[in-house]
Design a protein around this motif. Structure first.
Motif, mmCIF file in Angstrom:
data_model
loop_
_atom_site.group_PDB
_atom_site.id
_atom_site.type_symbol
_atom_site.label_atom_id
_atom_site.label_comp_id
_atom_site.label_asym_id
_atom_site.label_seq_id
_atom_site.Cartn_x
_atom_site.Cartn_y
_atom_site.Cartn_z
ATOM 1 N N THR A 232 1.499 -0.670 0.167
ATOM 2 C CA THR A 232 -0.413 0.194 0.107
ATOM 3 C C THR A 232 0.692 1.375 -0.077
ATOM 4 O OG1 THR A 232 -0.317 -0.024 2.318
ATOM 5 C CG2 THR A 232 -2.332 -1.465 1.644
ATOM 6 N N ALA A 233 1.906 1.221 0.128
ATOM 7 C CA ALA A 233 3.312 2.601 0.572
ATOM 8 C C ALA A 233 4.337 2.341 -0.202
ATOM 9 C CB ALA A 233 2.711 2.914 1.872
ATOM 10 N N ARG A 234 4.769 0.819 0.009
ATOM 11 C CA ARG A 234 6.549 1.071 0.640
ATOM 12 C C ARG A 234 7.264 0.530 -1.391
ATOM 13 N NH1 ARG A 234 10.633 -0.127 3.660
ATOM 14 N NH2 ARG A 234 9.321 -0.906 5.180
ATOM 15 N N VAL A 235 7.876 1.637 -1.482
ATOM 16 C CA VAL A 235 8.599 1.657 -2.962
ATOM 17 C C VAL A 235 9.504 0.556 -2.692
ATOM 18 C CG1 VAL A 235 10.596 2.590 -4.880
ATOM 19 C CG2 VAL A 235 8.834 4.178 -3.805
ATOM 20 N N PHE A 236 9.813 -0.941 -3.271
ATOM 21 C CA PHE A 236 10.473 -1.664 -3.078
ATOM 22 C C PHE A 236 11.738 -1.306 -3.934
ATOM 23 C CE2 PHE A 236 7.266 -3.763 -1.325
ATOM 24 C CZ PHE A 236 8.204 -4.377 0.115
ATOM 25 N N PRO A 237 12.902 -0.706 -3.707
ATOM 26 C CA PRO A 237 14.600 -1.286 -4.647
ATOM 27 C C PRO A 237 14.648 -2.758 -4.316
ATOM 28 C CG PRO A 237 14.848 -0.398 -2.569
ATOM 29 C CD PRO A 237 13.153 -0.446 -2.546
ATOM 30 N N LEU A 238 14.989 -3.059 -5.634
ATOM 31 C CA LEU A 238 14.671 -5.484 -5.535
ATOM 32 C C LEU A 238 16.347 -5.346 -6.612
ATOM 33 C CD1 LEU A 238 12.732 -6.778 -4.377
ATOM 34 C CD2 LEU A 238 12.064 -6.694 -7.366
ATOM 35 N N VAL A 265 13.464 -1.188 -9.060
ATOM 36 C CA VAL A 265 13.083 0.101 -8.602
ATOM 37 C C VAL A 265 11.391 0.233 -9.076
ATOM 38 C CG1 VAL A 265 11.930 2.824 -6.847
ATOM 39 C CG2 VAL A 265 14.061 1.911 -7.929
ATOM 40 N N LEU A 266 10.118 -0.564 -7.853
ATOM 41 C CA LEU A 266 9.164 -0.367 -8.356
ATOM 42 C C LEU A 266 8.233 0.225 -6.721
ATOM 43 C CD1 LEU A 266 8.059 -4.271 -9.110
ATOM 44 C CD2 LEU A 266 8.118 -2.832 -10.328
ATOM 45 N N ALA A 267 7.270 1.594 -7.431
ATOM 46 C CA ALA A 267 7.116 1.820 -6.724
ATOM 47 C C ALA A 267 5.520 0.618 -6.598
ATOM 48 C CB ALA A 267 5.847 3.127 -6.961
ATOM 49 N N PRO A 268 4.779 1.051 -5.229
ATOM 50 C CA PRO A 268 3.509 0.537 -5.089
ATOM 51 C C PRO A 268 2.527 0.777 -6.336
ATOM 52 C CG PRO A 268 3.808 1.328 -3.129
ATOM 53 C CD PRO A 268 4.615 2.253 -4.701
ATOM 54 N N ALA A 269 1.929 -0.570 -7.107
ATOM 55 C CA ALA A 269 0.802 -0.957 -8.304
ATOM 56 C C ALA A 269 2.116 -1.366 -9.336
ATOM 57 C CB ALA A 269 0.333 0.109 -8.694
ATOM 58 N N GLN A 270 3.496 -1.043 -9.253
ATOM 59 C CA GLN A 270 4.090 -1.106 -10.775
ATOM 60 C C GLN A 270 4.734 -2.386 -10.406
ATOM 61 O OE1 GLN A 270 7.094 1.606 -10.017
ATOM 62 N NE2 GLN A 270 6.412 3.418 -11.558
ATOM 63 N N ARG A 271 4.601 -3.266 -11.907
ATOM 64 C CA ARG A 271 4.887 -4.336 -12.471
ATOM 65 C C ARG A 271 5.782 -3.816 -13.624
ATOM 66 N NH1 ARG A 271 0.978 -1.677 -13.363
ATOM 67 N NH2 ARG A 271 -0.256 -2.999 -15.223
ATOM 68 N N LEU A 272 6.520 -5.340 -13.586
ATOM 69 C CA LEU A 272 8.352 -5.289 -13.935
ATOM 70 C C LEU A 272 8.157 -6.638 -14.654
ATOM 71 C CD1 LEU A 272 11.602 -3.730 -13.908
ATOM 72 C CD2 LEU A 272 11.321 -5.617 -14.054
ATOM 73 N N HIS A 383 5.751 10.317 -4.551
ATOM 74 C CA HIS A 383 4.315 9.164 -4.718
ATOM 75 C C HIS A 383 4.291 9.233 -6.202
ATOM 76 C CE1 HIS A 383 2.698 12.525 -1.370
ATOM 77 N NE2 HIS A 383 3.902 12.997 -2.001
ATOM 78 N N GLY A 384 3.176 7.743 -6.162
ATOM 79 C CA GLY A 384 3.266 7.250 -7.153
ATOM 80 C C GLY A 384 1.741 6.824 -8.128
ATOM 81 N N ILE A 385 1.925 7.930 -9.274
ATOM 82 C CA ILE A 385 0.515 8.292 -9.836
ATOM 83 C C ILE A 385 0.333 7.857 -10.567
ATOM 84 C CG2 ILE A 385 -0.662 10.762 -10.243
ATOM 85 C CD1 ILE A 385 0.824 11.693 -7.862
ATOM 86 N N LEU A 430 -7.347 9.947 -11.022
ATOM 87 C CA LEU A 430 -5.833 10.085 -11.314
ATOM 88 C C LEU A 430 -5.470 10.636 -9.858
ATOM 89 C CD1 LEU A 430 -3.624 11.116 -12.626
ATOM 90 C CD2 LEU A 430 -4.783 13.701 -12.827
ATOM 91 N N HIS A 431 -4.708 9.119 -8.643
ATOM 92 C CA HIS A 431 -4.314 9.171 -8.255
ATOM 93 C C HIS A 431 -2.709 9.010 -7.315
ATOM 94 C CE1 HIS A 431 -4.594 4.868 -7.190
ATOM 95 N NE2 HIS A 431 -6.240 4.871 -7.305
ATOM 96 N N CYS A 432 -2.409 9.263 -6.487
ATOM 97 C CA CYS A 432 -1.615 8.630 -5.744
ATOM 98 C C CYS A 432 -1.862 7.226 -5.305
ATOM 99 C CB CYS A 432 -0.632 9.683 -4.499
ATOM 100 S SG CYS A 432 0.664 8.326 -3.772
ATOM 101 N N HIS A 433 -0.471 6.181 -5.954
ATOM 102 C CA HIS A 433 -0.807 4.728 -5.047
ATOM 103 C C HIS A 433 -0.345 4.592 -3.940
ATOM 104 C CE1 HIS A 433 -2.478 0.383 -5.995
ATOM 105 N NE2 HIS A 433 -2.958 1.190 -7.372
ATOM 106 N N MET A 434 0.293 5.493 -3.047
ATOM 107 C CA MET A 434 0.693 5.667 -1.580
ATOM 108 C C MET A 434 -0.939 5.003 -1.166
ATOM 109 S SD MET A 434 3.877 5.889 -3.542
ATOM 110 C CE MET A 434 4.853 5.905 -2.783
ATOM 111 N N LEU A 435 -1.874 4.140 -0.873
ATOM 112 C CA LEU A 435 -3.058 4.426 -0.799
ATOM 113 C C LEU A 435 -3.733 4.606 0.223
ATOM 114 C CD1 LEU A 435 -3.445 0.907 -1.343
ATOM 115 C CD2 LEU A 435 -3.808 2.765 -2.879
ATOM 116 N N GLY A 436 -2.499 5.835 1.826
ATOM 117 C CA GLY A 436 -3.083 6.123 2.366
ATOM 118 C C GLY A 436 -3.178 7.647 1.448
#
Ligand code: C2O
Ligand code: CU
Length: 449
Positions: A232-238, A265-272, A383-385, A430-436
Motif C-alpha cells: 500500500t505504500a512501500r517503494v521496493f528497490p529490488l 525500483v517498483l513503486a506501489p502498483a508498478q509491475r515489471l 508519490h506513485g501517480i 488519477l491518484h497517488c497509489h500510496m493508498l493512505g
C-alpha cells in the motif's frame, strides 16, 4: 521487537516508518512457505472473505487476513489477449468493497471505483465484472474501497493477460511483493486509518516478502518473472540474483528494446516483467545499508538438459497509439503531508490546492485527444501517480517520450511530464497509489467524452 534494522527509504533519502524485522526473514527458508495460490483460467467467481494466511515462516504465527477464493493473494487470473474475463465478485468480507482491474484499458463501467463508476458492493452482495483485455501483460486486481485497509488486509491478486503467441519459457512465474505491519504473533497491527502514517510515507510494514507462484526451477530453465508491487505504500528497490536475462515490460507494456536487469525500483502498483535463464537459486533482495534483506527465493534443483537459450528478444509491440502532439498542457502539483507541506485543501494531501474528489474533473478531454500533464512533487515524500483506464508515456527532460506506464514514481522535489492519448471514454481516477495518501486527499479524476 529484537534485531530491528533501519532501512533506507524508497528514494534512499531517509529511513521511514517502522523498520523491517530481519530476524523473522533470515531465520527460515522462504521457499518452503509460499502461500498456496492456484492459477485459474476459467475462474467464474471470486469470493472475498476472511482467510488465515501463513505470512511469517511456517511454524511462526498465522495472520487473519482477507482473501479471494480462500487465499491471499487471491488466485492468479489468466486469460488470453482479447478474451473476455467474466467473473462474479461475491463480497463476503463483512464490509463494503469493489474490485479494480489495475492497468487494464477497461470499459469504464467495469473499472471498480465506487461512487465514480459503480455503486459500492455491500457485504453479502455480488457484482458481475465482465470486460475484454485489449493488452497482453502483467496486471493486477485489488479492492478499490477503503483500499488503504482492504489491500493491506490482502484483497488483491495477479491478473495475467497472455500474448496470443507467448515467448517460450519453462516457467511463467508471478511474484507478488508486499509488506505487512505485524505483531510478533503474526497478527496484523490495527490502525489502518492512522493519520500520522497518512501524513508521512503511508503504512509501511515491518515484514516484507516476495511471494512466487513457483517454488522450484532447474538451472538452465528460462523463466518469465512477473513482479508486482502490491504494497500500500512501500517503494521496493529490488535486486534479483541467480538469473541472466532482460527486463521486457513495465506496467504490462512491452519495451521496444529489452534492458539489462540491474537494480529495479517498483513503486506501489508498478509491475515489471523479466525473461531470464536460471543460473542458480533465484533470490529477490531488498538492498539496505546493512546489506541485503531477503524477500524470497526460488530454489534451483537439477539442470535443464535442453535449455531454450538464445538472446531474450522484445515482446510483441504494445497496441497503444504512438505519441501525438498534445492539444492540452496541464499541471498537477502534489501538495501537503508532513514536513512543511502547505496548501488550500481541507485534508492532509492535495492536488493543485484541492483535497479529494471535486464536483468538476481536473480535466476534460475529447475522445482521442492527447494531453501533456506536468506532475510536480512539491512535497517531502515520493508519490506513485496512477491514471485509470489508460497508459501514458513518461517524457524525459528534453520532452521525448520514454516508457509507457500506468503508474509513475515521482521523487520529492521532482517534476515529471507525461503524455497521454485519452482514447478511453469515461470517468477515470488519477491518484497517488500510496493508498493512505489517496485516502487523505491525493486523488482527482478526469473525464473523456
Ligand atoms: Cu491500483 Cu485506483 O488503483
Ligand atoms: Cu502519495
Amino acid at each position: 521487537m529484537t534485531g530491528i534494522t533501519r532501512m533506507a527509504s524508497a528514494t534512499g533519502r531517509r529511513p521511514q516508518g517502522p523498520a523491517l524485522t530481519r530476524r523473522m526473514v533470515l531465520g527460515a527458508g522462504l521457499a518452503a512457505v509460499a502461500l498456496p495460490r492456484a492459477g485459474l483460467a476459467a475462474e467464474r467467481r471470486l469470493t472475498a472473505g476472511p482467510v488465515i494466511a501463513q505470512i511469517l515462516p511456517e511454524g511462526d504465527g498465522t495472520t487473519a487476513m482477507l482473501g479471494l477464493n480462500g487465499t491471499t493473494p487471491g488466485p492468479d487470473l489468466r486469460l488470453r489477449q482479447g478474451e473476455v474475463l467474466d467473473v462474479m465478485f461475491e463480497n463476503r468480507t463483512g464490509a463494503a468493497s469493489a474490485l479494480h482491474w489495475h492497468g487494464i484499458r477497461i470499459d469504464n463501467a467495469m473499472d471498480g471505483v465506487p461512487g465514480l463508476t459503480q455503486p459500492v458492493v455491500e457485504d453479502g452482495e455480488d457484482f458481475r465484472y465482465r470486460f475484454a483485455a485489449p493488452d497482453a501483460g502483467t496486471f493486477w486486481y485489488h479492492s478499490h474501497n477503503r483500499s488503504w485497509e482492504q489491500v493491506e488486509r490482502g484483497l488483491y491478486g495477479a491478473l495475467i493477460v497472455e500474448e496470443p503467441d507467448p515467448p517460450a519459457v519453462d516457467h511463467d512465474i508471478t511474484v507478488l511483493i508486499d509488506d505487512w505491519r505485524l505483531e510478533e504473533t503474526g497478527a496484523l497491527i490495527e490502525g489502518f486509518g492512522n493519520r500520522h502514517d497518512f501524513a508521512h510515507a503511508g503504512r509501511l510494514g515491518n515484514y516484507a516478502r516476495a511471494i512466487a507462484s513457483v517454488t522450484h526451477v532447474r538451472r538452465g530453465d528460462r523463466v518469465r518473472l512477473r513482479l508486482i508491487n502490491a504494497a500500500t505504500a512501500r517503494v521496493f528497490p529490488l535486486e534479483i540474483s541467480g538469473v541472466t536475462g532482460r527486463i521486457v515490460a513495465l506496467d504490462g507494456m512491452p519495451l521496444a528494446a529489452p534492458r539489462e536487469i540491474g537494480e529495479i525500483v517498483l513503486a506501489p502498483a508498478q509491475r515489471l516483467d523479466v525473461i531470464a535463464d536460471v543460473t542458480g537459486t533465484v533470490r529477490f533482495d531488498f538492498p539496505t545499508r546493512q546489506g541485503p534483506y531477503e524477500l524470497g527465493r526460488i530454489a534451483a534443483e537439477g539442470d535443464n538438459p535442453e535449455p531454450i537459450g538464445g538472446v531474450v528478444g522484445p515482446l510483441p509491440a504494445a497496441r497503444v497509439a504512438p505519441p501525438a502532439a498534445p492539444t492540452q498542457r496541464l499541471t498537477l502539483r502534489m501538495e501537503g503531508g508532513a514536513m512543511g507541506g502547505r496548501h488550500a485543501g481541507d485534508d492532509i494531501w492535495a492536488f493543485n490546492g484541492i483535497s479529494g474528489m471535486a464536483e468538476a474533473p481536473f480535466a476534460r478531454f475529447a475522445r482521442g485527444e492527447t494531453a501533456e500533464i506536468v506532475l510536480i512533487n512539491d512535497t517531502a515524500f515520493p508519490h506513485g501517480i496512477h491514471l485509470h483506464g489508460h497508459h501514458f508515456f513518461e517524457l524525459d527532460a528534453g520532452g521525448a517520450p520514454g516508457d509507457l506506464r500506468d503508474t509513475t514514481l515521482v521523487a520529492p522535489g521532482e517534476t515529471r511530464a507525461i503524455l497521454c492519448g485519452f482514447d478511453n471514454p469515461g470517468k477515470w481516477l488519477l491518484h497517488c497509489h500510496m493508498l493512505g495518501h489517496q485516502a487523505a486527499g491525493m486523488k482527482t479524476w478526469v473525464e473523456v467524452a
